[in-house]
Design an enzyme around this catalytic site. Structure first.
Site, short mmCIF file in Angstrom:
data_model
loop_
_atom_site.label_atom_id
_atom_site.label_comp_id
_atom_site.label_asym_id
_atom_site.label_seq_id
_atom_site.Cartn_x
_atom_site.Cartn_y
_atom_site.Cartn_z
N ASP A 1 -0.69 -12.44 2.79
CA ASP A 1 -1.27 -11.37 3.60
C ASP A 1 -1.33 -11.91 5.03
OD1 ASP A 1 -2.50 -9.18 4.59
OD2 ASP A 1 -4.17 -9.16 3.17
N HIS B 1 0.89 -1.17 0.00
CA HIS B 1 0.00 0.00 0.00
C HIS B 1 0.92 1.22 0.00
CE1 HIS B 1 -2.26 -2.98 2.48
NE2 HIS B 1 -3.37 -2.41 2.03
N ASP C 1 -5.05 -13.18 10.39
CA ASP C 1 -4.00 -13.07 9.36
C ASP C 1 -2.73 -13.85 9.72
OD1 ASP C 1 -5.44 -11.51 7.60
OD2 ASP C 1 -4.62 -9.61 8.31
N GLU D 1 -10.94 -6.91 -3.57
CA GLU D 1 -10.73 -7.94 -2.55
C GLU D 1 -11.93 -7.97 -1.61
OE1 GLU D 1 -6.82 -8.00 -0.76
OE2 GLU D 1 -7.66 -8.78 1.11
N ASP E 1 2.38 1.95 3.36
CA ASP E 1 3.41 1.04 3.89
C ASP E 1 4.80 1.53 3.55
OD1 ASP E 1 1.23 -0.64 4.35
OD2 ASP E 1 1.56 -1.72 2.47
C1 XUL Z 1 -7.30 -6.52 5.12
C2 XUL Z 1 -6.61 -6.95 3.90
C3 XUL Z 1 -5.80 -5.92 3.19
C4 XUL Z 1 -5.81 -6.06 1.71
C5 XUL Z 1 -5.12 -4.94 0.97
O1 XUL Z 1 -8.06 -7.51 5.74
O2 XUL Z 1 -6.66 -8.10 3.53
O3 XUL Z 1 -4.49 -5.98 3.66
O4 XUL Z 1 -5.23 -7.26 1.32
O5 XUL Z 1 -5.61 -3.69 1.33
CO CO Z 2 -5.76 -9.15 1.99
#
Ligand code: XUL
Ligand code: CO
Length: 433
Positions: A340, A102, A310, A233, A105
Site C-alpha cells: 500500500d 477497490h 505511504d 484495517e 480503482d
Molecule cells: C488508506 C489505506 C487504504 C486501505 C484500503 O490509508 O490504507 O488504501 O488499505 O482501503
Molecule cells: Co492500507
C-alpha cells in the site's frame, strides 16, 4: 496489451546484479523454514497507488501522465480497460503472485448504483480473463467508501440512512466481485467511519451502525459461500479527525462487542500503526496474541511529516521486526504483503513504478530472511522462555488474594529482581539483521 512499460524486461533474481531492476535478495523459490520465499511473503501490488493515483498533494494536483487518465476514444470504460491492461503488463514484469483493488480503482464512477455495478461486472470479467491467462491472483478486494462526496460524513456511520444503504449495496457488489475473482480476503477500511467534530456527532449511534454493517458483511459473505478472510484495517485518523477503527486493540474490543472476533481479522498497515502511536511490530504481536492477525499493508511514513505518506519500505531492520512477529505467529495463511505504497510525485516514469516494487520486494525478502534465521536459532525465544520459567507448573493464577498472602508469609517469598537483558538481546538481534 499496452506498451506502457515498453523496453522493461521481466525482473529476474541475480545476487550479483549491478542494475536497479533485478532482485538481489528476493529469490521466489528460495526455501526458508521449509517454505518458498514467495509463499512466505505473498506480495501484492495495490491498484490504487500504482495505476489510479495521479500524483497530487495538498498543494498541487496531478503530476503523472498516464494515457488512461483521460477518456480513451471519449469513453471512460475504454480508459479503465487500458488501465487494467497496463496493470497486467506491470504484473508480468514483476511476477508478484497477487494484487488488490477497490471498486473505484478499476471502474469509472457511474451515474448511479446500477451503472456502478454493471461497470464493475464488465471490468472484473476482463480482469478475470487476464488472471486466467497467467496473471497474479487476487489477495483482496474492497469498496472505496471514502472518495465520493456522498461519503463525506461516513459510509456505515453516516447520519443519513440512504448513505448507509448505498454503502451496504456497494459492499455487496464488491464481495461478489472478490468472490468471482477467487479473492482470498475481503478488506474493510473505514476511512470516513469516524468524525470531524463531536459537536455534530452521535458517537453511540454511529458505532452501532458500524457494528450492524460489519455483521451484515459477515452474514452475506457466509451466505454466498465466500470462504476468504474478512479483514478490518485499523487507522487512528486521516481523513477523519478520529477513526473508530483506531488500532488493533480498539478493533478487537469492537469485534467482541458485536460477537465477531471469530469471524473477522485485521489487515495491519505499517504507517497506520505509527500514526496510532505504536510500532508495526506492536500491532502485529498484539493481533497475533488475540488470534486476529490476518494480513499486512507494507509501507512507511516519513517520520518527520506525521501523516500517511505511504512510501515504499526501505528499512530492513524495521521490516525484519515485523516479519519476526508474522513468522512467530506461524506465517500468513490467507494474508500477504500488500504494497500500500505510492511513488513520490516527482517519480514520473513508468520505470519508477517497477524500481519501487523491486526495491521494496528486496527489502522485505532481506527482512524476512533475517527474521527467519533468528527465529530458527531459537536465541530470543530461549531467552523469553527462561524469563517466564518461574511460571512453569505454577498454580498462582487459580489461587486468590487471601491464599496467596498466607503463602507469601508462610514461605517467606521475597522476590529478587533479575536483569531483563535488553541490551544483550538487542545484540543478538543485531547479529542477525
Ligand atoms: C488508506 C489505506 C487504504 C486501505 C484500503 O490509508 O490504507 O488504501 O488499505 O482501503
Ligand atoms: Co492500507
Amino acid at each position: 496489451m499496452t506498451d506502457f512499460f515498453e523496453g522493461i524486461a521481466p525482473v529476474r533474481f541475480d545476487p550479483n546484479a549491478t542494475d536497479d531492476l533485478s532482485f538481489r535478495h528476493y529469490d521466489a523459490d528460495e526455501m526458508v523454514m521449509g517454505k518458498r520465499l514467495e509463499d512466505h511473503l505473498r506480495f501484492a501490488v495495490a491498484w490504487w497507488h500504482s495505476f489510479a493515483w495521479p500524483g497530487g498533494d495538498p498543494f498541487g494536483g496531478q503530476t503523472f501522465e498516464r494515457p488512461w487518465f483521460a477518456d480513451v476514444a471519449g469513453d471512460t470504460m475504454e480508459a479503465a480497460k487500458m488501465k487494467a491492461d497496463a496493470a497486467f503488463e506491470m504484473f508480468a514484469i514483476l511476477g508478484q503472485p497477487y494484487f488488490c483493488f477497490h471498486d473505484a480503482d478499476i471502474r469509472p464512477e457511474g451515474a448511479d448504483f446500477a451503472e456502478n455495478t454493471s461497470r464493475l461486472d464488465e471490468i472484473t470479467d476482463l480482469i478475470g480473463m487476464r488472471m486466467e491467462a497467467g496473471g497474479p491472483k487476487l489477495l483482496w478486494g474492497t469498496a472505496n467508501l471514502f472518495s465520493h462526496r456522498r461519503y463525506m460524513a461516513g459510509a456505515a456511520t453516516n447520519p443519513d440512512p440512504d448513505v448507509f444503504a448505498f454503502a451496504a449495496a456497494t459492499v455487496k457488489t464488491c464481495i461478489d466481485a472478490t468472490q468471482k475473482l477467487g479473492g482470498e480476503n475481503y478488506v474493510l477500511w473505514g476511512g470516513r467511519e469516524g468524525y470531524e467534530t463531536l459537536l455534530n456527532t452521535d458517537l453511540t449511534r454511529e458505532r452501532e451502525q458500524a457494528g450492524r454493517f460489519l455483521s451484515m458483511v459477515v452474514e452475506y459473505a457466509r451466505k454466498i459461500g465466500f470462504d476468504g478472510t474478512i479483514l478490518i484495517e485499523p487507522k487512528p485518523q486521516e481523513p477523519t479527525k478520529h477513526q473508530y477503527d483506531y488500532d488493533v486493540a480498539t478493533v478487537y474490543g469492537f469485534l467482541r462487542e458485536y460477537g465477531l472476533e471469530g469471524e473477522v481479522k485485521v489487515n495491519i498497515e505499517q504507517g497506520h500503526a505509527i500514526l496510532a502511536g505504536h510500532s508495526f511490530e506492536h500491532e502485529l504481536a498484539l493481533a497475533a496474541s488475540l488470534g486476529i492477525l490476518g494480513s499486512i499493508d507494507m509501507n512507511r511514513n516519513d517520520y518527520q511529516s506525521g501523516w500517511d505518506t505511504d512510501q515504499f519500505p526501505d528499512n530492513v531492520p524495521e521490516v525484519a521486526r515485523a516479519y519476526y512477529e508474522v513468522l512467530r505467529a506461524g506465517g500468513f495463511t490467507t494474508g500477504g504483503t500488500n504494497f500500500d505504497a505510492k511513488l513520490r510525485r516527482q517519480s514520473l516514469d513508468p520505470v519508477d513504478l517497477i524500481a519501487a516494487h523491486v526495491g521494496a520486494m528486496d527489502v522485505c525478502a532481506r527482512g524476512l530472511k533475517a527474521a527467519a534465521a533468528l527465529l530458527a536459532s531459537g536465541e530470543l525465544e530461549a531467552a523469553r522462555d527462561a524469563r517466564y520459567a518461574g511460571w512453569d507448573g505454577s498454580d498462582l493464577l487459580s489461587s486468590d488474594l487471601g491464599a496467596i498472602a498466607a503463602r507469601v508469609e508462610a514461605e517467606g517469598i521475597n522476590p529478587a529482581p533479575r536483569s531483563g537483558r535488553q541490551e544483550r538481546l538487542e545484540n543478538v538481534w543485531n547479529r542477525y539483521v
